[in-house]
Scaffold this motif. Structure first.
Motif, PDB file in Angstrom:
ATOM      1  N   THR A 175       1.709  -0.998   4.473  1.00 25.29           N
ATOM      2  CA  THR A 175       2.224   0.269   3.951  1.00 25.29           C
ATOM      3  C   THR A 175       3.708   0.145   3.626  1.00 25.29           C
ATOM      4  O   THR A 175       4.521  -0.178   4.480  1.00 25.29           O
ATOM      5  CB  THR A 175       2.020   1.406   4.964  1.00 25.29           C
ATOM      6  N   THR A 213       2.482   4.267  -8.559  1.00 24.17           N
ATOM      7  CA  THR A 213       1.891   3.226  -7.704  1.00 24.17           C
ATOM      8  C   THR A 213       1.141   2.211  -8.549  1.00 24.17           C
ATOM      9  O   THR A 213       1.294   0.995  -8.386  1.00 24.17           O
ATOM     10  CB  THR A 213       0.952   3.862  -6.662  1.00 24.17           C
ATOM     11  N   HIS A 214       0.321   2.707  -9.474  1.00 25.03           N
ATOM     12  CA  HIS A 214      -0.409   1.818 -10.376  1.00 25.03           C
ATOM     13  C   HIS A 214       0.550   1.018 -11.262  1.00 25.03           C
ATOM     14  O   HIS A 214       0.294  -0.160 -11.566  1.00 25.03           O
ATOM     15  CB  HIS A 214      -1.358   2.627 -11.264  1.00 25.03           C
ATOM     16  N   ILE A 273      -0.912   8.454  -0.290  1.00 29.84           N
ATOM     17  CA  ILE A 273      -0.751   9.651  -1.111  1.00 29.84           C
ATOM     18  C   ILE A 273      -1.789  10.684  -0.669  1.00 29.84           C
ATOM     19  O   ILE A 273      -2.980  10.373  -0.587  1.00 29.84           O
ATOM     20  CB  ILE A 273      -0.984   9.343  -2.606  1.00 29.84           C
ATOM     21  N   THR A 286      -1.330  -0.726  -4.185  1.00 35.76           N
ATOM     22  CA  THR A 286      -2.628  -0.142  -3.870  1.00 35.76           C
ATOM     23  C   THR A 286      -2.468   1.275  -3.316  1.00 35.76           C
ATOM     24  O   THR A 286      -1.833   1.466  -2.280  1.00 35.76           O
ATOM     25  CB  THR A 286      -3.374  -0.985  -2.822  1.00 35.76           C
ATOM     26  N   PRO A 287      -3.037   2.282  -3.991  1.00 33.91           N
ATOM     27  CA  PRO A 287      -2.977   3.641  -3.445  1.00 33.91           C
ATOM     28  C   PRO A 287      -3.966   3.817  -2.307  1.00 33.91           C
ATOM     29  O   PRO A 287      -5.100   3.331  -2.378  1.00 33.91           O
ATOM     30  CB  PRO A 287      -3.352   4.515  -4.646  1.00 33.91           C
ATOM     31  N   PHE A 334      -5.488   6.975  -0.257  1.00 38.77           N
ATOM     32  CA  PHE A 334      -5.516   8.437  -0.245  1.00 38.77           C
ATOM     33  C   PHE A 334      -5.815   8.961   1.159  1.00 38.77           C
ATOM     34  O   PHE A 334      -6.698   8.454   1.852  1.00 38.77           O
ATOM     35  CB  PHE A 334      -6.562   8.969  -1.218  1.00 38.77           C
ATOM     36  N   TYR A 375       2.725  10.325  -8.452  1.00 37.49           N
ATOM     37  CA  TYR A 375       2.758   9.361  -7.338  1.00 37.49           C
ATOM     38  C   TYR A 375       1.740   8.247  -7.566  1.00 37.49           C
ATOM     39  O   TYR A 375       2.038   7.065  -7.374  1.00 37.49           O
ATOM     40  CB  TYR A 375       2.476  10.058  -6.005  1.00 37.49           C
ATOM     41  N   LEU A 376       0.547   8.631  -7.975  1.00 37.62           N
ATOM     42  CA  LEU A 376      -0.499   7.649  -8.235  1.00 37.62           C
ATOM     43  C   LEU A 376      -0.135   6.797  -9.447  1.00 37.62           C
ATOM     44  O   LEU A 376      -0.286   5.572  -9.426  1.00 37.62           O
ATOM     45  CB  LEU A 376      -1.842   8.340  -8.461  1.00 37.62           C
ATOM     46  N   GLU A 405       0.852  -1.190   0.000  1.00 32.84           N
ATOM     47  CA  GLU A 405       0.000   0.000   0.000  1.00 32.84           C
ATOM     48  C   GLU A 405       0.886   1.237   0.000  1.00 32.84           C
ATOM     49  O   GLU A 405       1.951   1.257   0.625  1.00 32.84           O
ATOM     50  CB  GLU A 405      -0.904   0.019   1.234  1.00 32.84           C
ATOM     51  N   VAL A 406       0.435   2.269  -0.703  1.00 35.89           N
ATOM     52  CA  VAL A 406       1.174   3.522  -0.804  1.00 35.89           C
ATOM     53  C   VAL A 406       0.234   4.660  -0.425  1.00 35.89           C
ATOM     54  O   VAL A 406      -0.841   4.816  -1.025  1.00 35.89           O
ATOM     55  CB  VAL A 406       1.701   3.742  -2.239  1.00 35.89           C
TER      56      VAL A 406
END
Length: 373
Positions: free
Chosen positions: A160, A129-130, A117, A135-136, A138, A125-126, A114-115
């Motif tokens: 994370t 991640t993709h 943002i 998995t973003p 938010f 950033y998104l 998980e990231v």
């Protein structure tokens, strides 16, 4: 051929960069609008252009285009290290800050990660991640559109892997106070990578802002991203860099392509770092332009952010597409922020003094006409 059976599973989450009017080069915008003069205030570019020293150095490098560049950019690394008070093995060059962010993702992210943002921040950033199938997650912004560090801490789980922070933040220009950032870092688990994007670092001089390079010496999970695209005005040359612990830099070097930064960009970056006068002049022009734009916002009663970057976030309280179109008709191109869920807001880059004076007049005219309507 069935493409869906050939591409990676992350493909549906990836989108190519599609240029809108505000993304096009000035000459193409002129042609599209049928105008002789256009002021492009949508890309956060330095209106002064590169340092004369950089231009001279890049021109001289053209005679050696038959030769491969330094793979690591040793001369640039040593100059940055001297300027930032770190060792050269703590720095890595990239093809712009965008590639640096992608390289970080390719080095550290796995599909199960998980990231975190902030909801309103730089879109790369998104995208990165993709790209890695992660998995973003938010985190919400503060009411004043500042980054909510407590909200980020609340979202940290055992999945994370990374947190992305833009400081000062794009597209708002708001900086994270250094004291708050240090408290935040002291609470982030050591195994969670904190990437701090300082693309606008050279413009920031208030709101308690300080670079995180020093913090990175104490918190081993901090990685700072910088660019030569903004105040150094080498956006077309594509050169950025990252600063972190040597072992972190070594890990990224395992995925970095050789010769990813060309010799022309390296020559320009090296010369730019020696021209403090150009940086000071760029800051001066930027501060004067921001002050003028902020004065106009206050006169019109519009909400804005006291930016620490080279742009100003403005809530027009009107449909930003309508405002954009009316400004474009007058030869001024700005950035709409509908994609961030901000349908009435604009990001306006600071241009040359005459451009800002003329823009201010046009902006008042558009907003006041909208009010009458």
């Amino acid at each position: 051929m069935k493409l869906e059976k050939m591409v990676r599973s992350v493909y549906p989450n990836l989108s190519p960069y599609v240029c809108k009017l505000e993304d096009l080069p000035v000459e193409e915008i002129k042609q599209a609008l049928g105008l002789d003069k256009v002021s492009k205030l949508s890309f956060n570019e330095n209106p002064l252009g590169p340092s004369p020293k950089a231009i001279d150095a890049m021109q001289k490098s053209l005679t050696q285009l038959n030769l491969y560049p330094s793979s690591n950019g040793e001369a640039v690394l040593h100059k940055i290290a001297e300027k930032e008070g770190v060792t050269s093995d703590s720095i890595i060059l990239s093809n712009g800050a965008d590639e640096m962010i992608i390289l970080v993702a390719q080095t550290f992210l796995e599909p199960d990660d998980e990231v975190i943002i902030p909801k309103i921040s730089f879109v790369q950033y998104l995208a990165s991640t993709h790209l890695m199938g992660s998995t973003p997650v938010f985190s919400p912004m503060k009411k004043d559109l500042g980054v909510d560090l407590d909200a980020i801490l609340e979202r940290i789980t055992n999945k994370t892997k990374a947190i992305f922070l833009c400081n000062p933040n794009n597209p708002t220009g708001r900086a994270i106070p250094a004291e708050e950032l240090e408290v935040f870092l002291s609470k982030v688990p050591g195994q969670v990578l904190v990437v701090i994007d300082e693309a606008y670092h050279e413009y920031a001089d208030g709101d308690g802002y300080r670079s995180s390079v020093e913090l990175g010496k104490r918190y081993k999970n901090v990685f700072v991203v910088r660019t030569f695209s903004k105040i150094y005005s080498l956006a077309a040359a594509r050169i950025g860099y990252g600063i972190g612990q040597p072992e972190m830099v070594d890990a990224i070097n395992h995925v970095r392509p050789p010769f990813n930064v060309n010799s022309i960009a390296q020559a320009g970056a090296l010369a730019s770092l020696d021209d403090d006068e150009h940086v000071l002049h760029s800051r001066q022009i930027n501060e004067e332009g921001k002050r003028l734009l902020i004065d106009v916002c206050e006169e019109l009663g519009l909400t804005y952010v006291s930016s620490q970057a080279n742009f100003v976030y403005v809530d027009t309280a009107k449909d930003n597409k309508v405002v954009f179109e009316q400004l474009a008709e007058r030869g001024f191109i700005v950035r709409t922020l509908t994609g961030y869920g901000l349908p009435t807001s604009l990001r306006i880059s600071i241009g040359q003094p005459d451009d800002m004076k003329n823009f201010s007049k046009a902006f008042k005219e558009v907003i006041q006409n909208e009010e009458k309507d």
